[in-house]
Design an enzyme around this catalytic site. Structure first.
Site, PDB file in Angstrom:
ATOM      1  N   PHE A 138      43.326  45.914  40.383  1.00 18.10           N
ATOM      2  CA  PHE A 138      44.420  44.985  40.101  1.00 18.10           C
ATOM      3  C   PHE A 138      44.013  44.126  38.910  1.00 18.10           C
ATOM      4  O   PHE A 138      42.947  43.512  38.914  1.00 18.10           O
ATOM      5  CB  PHE A 138      44.713  44.088  41.305  1.00 18.10           C
ATOM      6  N   ASP A 223      36.641  42.715  34.678  1.00 22.30           N
ATOM      7  CA  ASP A 223      37.655  41.766  35.143  1.00 22.30           C
ATOM      8  C   ASP A 223      37.007  40.910  36.222  1.00 22.30           C
ATOM      9  O   ASP A 223      36.834  41.343  37.352  1.00 22.30           O
ATOM     10  CB  ASP A 223      38.861  42.529  35.693  1.00 22.30           C
ATOM     11  N   LYS A 252      41.400  31.966  37.575  1.00 18.64           N
ATOM     12  CA  LYS A 252      41.350  31.461  38.950  1.00 18.64           C
ATOM     13  C   LYS A 252      40.477  30.219  39.088  1.00 18.64           C
ATOM     14  O   LYS A 252      40.906  29.119  38.765  1.00 18.64           O
ATOM     15  CB  LYS A 252      40.926  32.570  39.900  1.00 18.64           C
TER      16      LYS A 252
END
Length: 404
Positions: A138, A223, A252
């Site tokens: 993702f 990532d 995040k």
């Protein structure tokens, strides 16, 4: 806030792409949250690995207040001190020599994928444009990032998607070696797949990816949107693996709850994003960067990072004890405070049911697919909150079993 705002109001005014829980949180402090009715919850969700220092951390609040009284926004026509300071800090603490700021993980990944293609275009040829990603990965919800992501469900209905992207099984060395070629411009990997079920990469897999990228003049992109900024017990997960990427994306936890993202790379690779080739109106916003500077300074300390591993052990011990009382899980996996609890095959597809029961018992959790409960709590969650939260989780698991 107006008393006539409730969950039904959401359905009346919001696009239906989300299906949030019935309760609406209105206040948070540390690892506790309270909803409109004043009900208290222990937060094991952390805003999906975002609230790395909990809610309303006083030093983050102070950093935001101080910057808010100075400068909110300029645009990229000018730079600003907090952005430069944050870039300096990220370069000092990582392999990077250059930083690009965005507002989210998806935007950081978008920049990374564009950079990889632009670098290959400048240094090799237009034919060297293929990107290899992993099944069940993702990387965001823009059209480019959802195309690189390895989950068909997020692409359905949005085709045609960008070409030149392929997907190989995660942790499969032979599959990666068979797929990569001199037309590959980048290999993109999450060191721990988040949405894919909290699946850690093996060190051998990441080392092989590094070797293959070097062999084929491709860039290795990590990532670390979810694994970065202390989540694994290292500032970034690549440091735990001992494998250095060419490009790293982070978001995040970087802002501790304030929207900010960044793409990190080396100086030679960064030159491909020459003036005008990419940009962001809000990227490098002074408010976001001021908060992120404070987040980094607090998290990148022995006390916090060592505390992540200590809390990991407490969680695992408590989860094993829960599973003796209410045997609902088949496996616990993850690193640091990125934890996945996979349901027994008999309960396949029912992770959200357990999530709902936990909420009713005053515990906020996440899922990572239909079969995995995910935990991404504050990195400094008090041990008492862990123990009390696990008591509530045990009660929810017992109720879950009774309902089967």
């Amino acid at each position: 806030m107006s008393s006539n705002i409730n969950r039904d109001t959401f359905n009346q005014v919001m696009v239906p792409n989300y299906s949030p829980m019935a309760s609406i949180p209105v206040r948070g402090l540390g690892s506790r949250v309270w909803d409109q009715q004043g009900r208290e919850y222990i937060d094991f969700a952390g805003g999906i690995a975002v609230n790395a220092l909990g809610h309303s951390h006083p030093e983050l609040v102070q950093a935001l207040k101080e910057q808010a009284e100075k400068l909110w926004h300029l645009s990229n026509v000018w730079t600003n001190e907090p952005a430069i300071q944050l870039a300096q800090s990220l370069c000092t603490k990582t392999f990077a020599g250059r930083v690009y700021f965005a507002n989210s993980g998806a935007e950081a990944n978008e920049a990374a994928f564009k950079l990889a293609r632009k670098y290959a275009y400048d240094h090799f040829s237009a034919d060297k444009h293929e990107i290899i990603s992993c099944v069940n990965s993702f990387h965001g919800r823009t059209l480019f990032t959802v195309s690189v992501g390895g989950q068909d469900k997020y692409r359905e209905g949005f085709e045609p998607v960008p070409a030149g992207i392929s997907h190989v099984p995660f942790n499969d060395l032979d599959a990666l070696e068979a797929a990569i070629s001199d037309k590959t411009c980048a290999v993109v990997i999450e060191p721990i797949q988040g949405e894919g079920g909290i699946m850690p990469a093996s060190k051998a897999y990441l080392m092989k990816a590094r070797e293959l990228c070097d062999k084929h003049n491709a860039l290795l992109i990590f990532d670390e949107i979810q694994t970065g900024v202390g989540r694994t017990g290292q500032l970034y997960a690549y440091q735990a693996y001992g494998v250095t990427p060419d490009i790293l994306t982070t978001a995040k936890a970087l802002g501790g709850g304030f929207p900010v993202g960044a793409m990190l790379t080396t100086e030679p690779i960064a030159t491909a994003l020459n003036i005008g080739s990419h940009g962001s109106t809000y990227g490098g916003n002074p408010l976001a960067c001021a908060v992120a500077n404070k987040v980094l300074s607090l998290i990148d300390s022995e006390e916090v990072l060592n505390g992540v591993e200590k809390r990991h052990q407490i969680f695992i011990e408590q989860l094993r004890q829960l599973n003796k009382t209410a045997p609902v899980f088949s496996e616990f996996r993850g690193m640091g405070l990125l934890l996945g609890c996979e349901l027994q095959p008999a309960f396949k597809g029912k992770a959200r049911d357990l999530l709902q029961l936990a909420l009713e018992h005053g515990l906020m959790l996440l899922i990572a697919g239909p079969d995995v409960i995910r935990m991404t709590p504050s990195l400094i969650i008090p041990e008492e909150d862990i123990h009390q939260g696990m008591q509530r989780f045990t009660q929810a698991a017992e109720q879950f079993l009774q309902q089967q």
